[in-house]
Motif scaffolding. Structure first.
Motif, PDB file in Angstrom:
ATOM      1  N   TYR A  22       0.813  -1.208   0.000  1.00  0.00           N
ATOM      2  CA  TYR A  22       0.000   0.000   0.000  1.00  0.00           C
ATOM      3  C   TYR A  22       0.851   1.265   0.000  1.00  0.00           C
ATOM      4  CZ  TYR A  22      -3.830  -3.139   0.759  1.00  0.00           C
ATOM      5  OH  TYR A  22      -4.734  -4.138   0.607  1.00  0.00           O
ATOM      6  N   PHE A  23       2.046   1.206   0.553  1.00  0.00           N
ATOM      7  CA  PHE A  23       2.942   2.356   0.484  1.00  0.00           C
ATOM      8  C   PHE A  23       3.268   2.675  -0.966  1.00  0.00           C
ATOM      9  CE2 PHE A  23       7.259   3.937  -0.059  1.00  0.00           C
ATOM     10  CZ  PHE A  23       7.174   5.129   0.644  1.00  0.00           C
ATOM     11  N   TRP A  24       3.649   1.663  -1.728  1.00  0.00           N
ATOM     12  CA  TRP A  24       4.003   1.883  -3.131  1.00  0.00           C
ATOM     13  C   TRP A  24       2.781   2.295  -3.947  1.00  0.00           C
ATOM     14  CZ3 TRP A  24       8.760   2.841  -3.913  1.00  0.00           C
ATOM     15  CH2 TRP A  24       9.728   2.246  -3.120  1.00  0.00           C
ATOM     16  N   LEU A  25       1.639   1.738  -3.629  1.00  0.00           N
ATOM     17  CA  LEU A  25       0.411   2.105  -4.326  1.00  0.00           C
ATOM     18  C   LEU A  25       0.074   3.577  -4.070  1.00  0.00           C
ATOM     19  CD1 LEU A  25      -1.745   0.684  -6.061  1.00  0.00           C
ATOM     20  CD2 LEU A  25      -3.058   0.390  -3.970  1.00  0.00           C
ATOM     21  N   ASP A  26       0.189   4.008  -2.819  1.00  0.00           N
ATOM     22  CA  ASP A  26      -0.058   5.412  -2.490  1.00  0.00           C
ATOM     23  C   ASP A  26       0.972   6.329  -3.141  1.00  0.00           C
ATOM     24  OD1 ASP A  26      -2.268   4.835  -1.002  1.00  0.00           O
ATOM     25  OD2 ASP A  26      -1.196   4.835   0.920  1.00  0.00           O
ATOM     26  N   LEU A  27       2.214   5.911  -3.176  1.00  0.00           N
ATOM     27  CA  LEU A  27       3.258   6.721  -3.789  1.00  0.00           C
ATOM     28  C   LEU A  27       3.004   6.914  -5.284  1.00  0.00           C
ATOM     29  CD1 LEU A  27       5.984   8.161  -3.323  1.00  0.00           C
ATOM     30  CD2 LEU A  27       7.069   6.034  -4.026  1.00  0.00           C
ATOM     31  N   ILE A  28       2.658   5.850  -5.968  1.00  0.00           N
ATOM     32  CA  ILE A  28       2.380   5.931  -7.408  1.00  0.00           C
ATOM     33  C   ILE A  28       1.167   6.806  -7.669  1.00  0.00           C
ATOM     34  CG2 ILE A  28       1.629   4.584  -9.408  1.00  0.00           C
ATOM     35  CD1 ILE A  28       3.431   2.319  -8.323  1.00  0.00           C
ATOM     36  N   SER A  29       0.113   6.651  -6.860  1.00  0.00           N
ATOM     37  CA  SER A  29      -1.083   7.463  -7.086  1.00  0.00           C
ATOM     38  C   SER A  29      -0.814   8.937  -6.805  1.00  0.00           C
ATOM     39  CB  SER A  29      -2.234   6.958  -6.219  1.00  0.00           C
ATOM     40  OG  SER A  29      -1.939   7.118  -4.851  1.00  0.00           O
ATOM     41  N   THR A  30      -0.007   9.231  -5.792  1.00  0.00           N
ATOM     42  CA  THR A  30       0.334  10.622  -5.492  1.00  0.00           C
ATOM     43  C   THR A  30       1.141  11.235  -6.624  1.00  0.00           C
ATOM     44  OG1 THR A  30       0.334  10.131  -3.134  1.00  0.00           O
ATOM     45  CG2 THR A  30       1.442  12.141  -3.836  1.00  0.00           C
ATOM     46  N   LEU A  31       2.117  10.502  -7.135  1.00  0.00           N
ATOM     47  CA  LEU A  31       2.922  11.026  -8.237  1.00  0.00           C
ATOM     48  C   LEU A  31       2.088  11.228  -9.492  1.00  0.00           C
ATOM     49  CD1 LEU A  31       6.227   9.019  -7.769  1.00  0.00           C
ATOM     50  CD2 LEU A  31       5.786  11.423  -7.235  1.00  0.00           C
ATOM     51  N   SER A  32       1.141  10.334  -9.746  1.00  0.00           N
ATOM     52  CA  SER A  32       0.307  10.500 -10.936  1.00  0.00           C
ATOM     53  C   SER A  32      -0.599  11.722 -10.795  1.00  0.00           C
ATOM     54  CB  SER A  32      -0.514   9.250 -11.200  1.00  0.00           C
ATOM     55  OG  SER A  32      -1.499   9.082 -10.203  1.00  0.00           O
ATOM     56  N   MET A  33      -1.030  12.034  -9.569  1.00  0.00           N
ATOM     57  CA  MET A  33      -1.843  13.233  -9.379  1.00  0.00           C
ATOM     58  C   MET A  33      -1.007  14.490  -9.535  1.00  0.00           C
ATOM     59  SD  MET A  33      -4.615  12.278  -6.403  1.00  0.00           S
ATOM     60  CE  MET A  33      -3.496  12.753  -5.139  1.00  0.00           C
ATOM     61  N   VAL A  34       0.234  14.464  -9.091  1.00  0.00           N
ATOM     62  CA  VAL A  34       1.105  15.634  -9.217  1.00  0.00           C
ATOM     63  C   VAL A  34       1.383  15.924 -10.682  1.00  0.00           C
ATOM     64  CG1 VAL A  34       3.438  16.479  -8.756  1.00  0.00           C
ATOM     65  CG2 VAL A  34       2.129  15.408  -6.929  1.00  0.00           C
ATOM     66  N   ILE A  35       1.513  14.895 -11.487  1.00  0.00           N
ATOM     67  CA  ILE A  35       1.758  15.079 -12.916  1.00  0.00           C
ATOM     68  C   ILE A  35       0.586  15.795 -13.572  1.00  0.00           C
ATOM     69  CG2 ILE A  35       2.004  13.834 -15.104  1.00  0.00           C
ATOM     70  CD1 ILE A  35       3.636  11.757 -13.544  1.00  0.00           C
ATOM     71  N   GLU A  36      -0.628  15.575 -13.072  1.00  0.00           N
ATOM     72  CA  GLU A  36      -1.825  16.172 -13.653  1.00  0.00           C
ATOM     73  C   GLU A  36      -2.026  17.633 -13.238  1.00  0.00           C
ATOM     74  OE1 GLU A  36      -3.905  14.780 -15.865  1.00  0.00           O
ATOM     75  OE2 GLU A  36      -2.525  13.084 -15.919  1.00  0.00           O
ATOM     76  N   MET A  37      -1.193  18.143 -12.350  1.00  0.00           N
ATOM     77  CA  MET A  37      -1.351  19.515 -11.862  1.00  0.00           C
ATOM     78  C   MET A  37      -0.226  20.399 -12.391  1.00  0.00           C
ATOM     79  SD  MET A  37      -2.524  18.995  -7.939  1.00  0.00           S
ATOM     80  CE  MET A  37      -1.344  17.743  -7.464  1.00  0.00           C
ATOM     81  N   PRO A  38      -0.420  21.026 -13.544  1.00  0.00           N
ATOM     82  CA  PRO A  38       0.660  21.855 -14.090  1.00  0.00           C
ATOM     83  C   PRO A  38       0.958  23.072 -13.221  1.00  0.00           C
ATOM     84  CG  PRO A  38      -1.310  22.069 -15.417  1.00  0.00           C
ATOM     85  CD  PRO A  38      -1.575  20.984 -14.420  1.00  0.00           C
ATOM     86  N   TRP A  39      -0.017  23.569 -12.483  1.00  0.00           N
ATOM     87  CA  TRP A  39       0.232  24.711 -11.605  1.00  0.00           C
ATOM     88  C   TRP A  39       1.162  24.330 -10.467  1.00  0.00           C
ATOM     89  CZ3 TRP A  39      -1.198  23.832  -6.627  1.00  0.00           C
ATOM     90  CH2 TRP A  39      -2.158  22.858  -6.399  1.00  0.00           C
ATOM     91  N   PHE A  40       1.171  23.061 -10.101  1.00  0.00           N
ATOM     92  CA  PHE A  40       2.048  22.590  -9.036  1.00  0.00           C
ATOM     93  C   PHE A  40       3.487  22.491  -9.530  1.00  0.00           C
ATOM     94  CE2 PHE A  40       3.880  19.246  -6.332  1.00  0.00           C
ATOM     95  CZ  PHE A  40       3.645  19.814  -5.098  1.00  0.00           C
ATOM     96  N   LEU A  41       3.653  22.076 -10.769  1.00  0.00           N
ATOM     97  CA  LEU A  41       4.983  21.919 -11.347  1.00  0.00           C
ATOM     98  C   LEU A  41       5.453  23.175 -12.075  1.00  0.00           C
ATOM     99  CD1 LEU A  41       4.575  18.328 -12.798  1.00  0.00           C
ATOM    100  CD2 LEU A  41       5.774  18.996 -10.725  1.00  0.00           C
ATOM    101  N   ASN A  42       4.591  24.185 -12.206  1.00  0.00           N
ATOM    102  CA  ASN A  42       4.893  25.421 -12.935  1.00  0.00           C
ATOM    103  C   ASN A  42       5.299  25.143 -14.379  1.00  0.00           C
ATOM    104  OD1 ASN A  42       4.289  27.200 -10.896  1.00  0.00           O
ATOM    105  ND2 ASN A  42       6.361  27.136 -10.060  1.00  0.00           N
ATOM    106  N   LEU A  43       4.590  24.228 -15.021  1.00  0.00           N
ATOM    107  CA  LEU A  43       4.862  23.920 -16.426  1.00  0.00           C
ATOM    108  C   LEU A  43       3.916  24.662 -17.362  1.00  0.00           C
ATOM    109  CD1 LEU A  43       5.437  20.070 -16.203  1.00  0.00           C
ATOM    110  CD2 LEU A  43       7.153  21.865 -16.314  1.00  0.00           C
TER     111      LEU A  43
END
Length: 81
Positions: A22-43
């Motif tokens: 579940y740690f790895w599952l949560d980590l992957i899901s968190t990273l996939s959500m961050v990728i979807e937020m361009p305002w978070f990455l300033n892209l």
């Protein structure tokens, strides 16, 4: 420290173990959500804001059309009753 504090820290450590599935599952899901937020990455750039403005206007027009259809259906329903 008291023993209760150690047991509490031990429980937190168990919950955060990197070997847990579940740690790895949560980590992957968190990273996939961050990728979807361009305002978070300033892209994002100005073109993205223009696209979002156009999308906002389109969604507003769609909402207005949906409201008109709801009213039309209610009128038809009242006429049938």
């Amino acid at each position: 420290m008291r023993e209760s504090t150690f047991s509490w820290l031990g429980e937190i450590w168990k919950a955060m173990q990197c070997t847990s599935f579940y740690f790895w599952l949560d980590l992957i899901s968190t990273l996939s959500m961050v990728i979807e937020m361009p305002w978070f990455l300033n892209l994002g750039d100005a073109a993205d804001s223009i696209d979002s403005t156009m999308a906002g206007k389109a969604s507003l027009a769609g909402a207005k059309a949906a409201n008109k259809l709801k009213i039309l259906r209610m009128v038809r329903l009242v006429r049938l009753a």
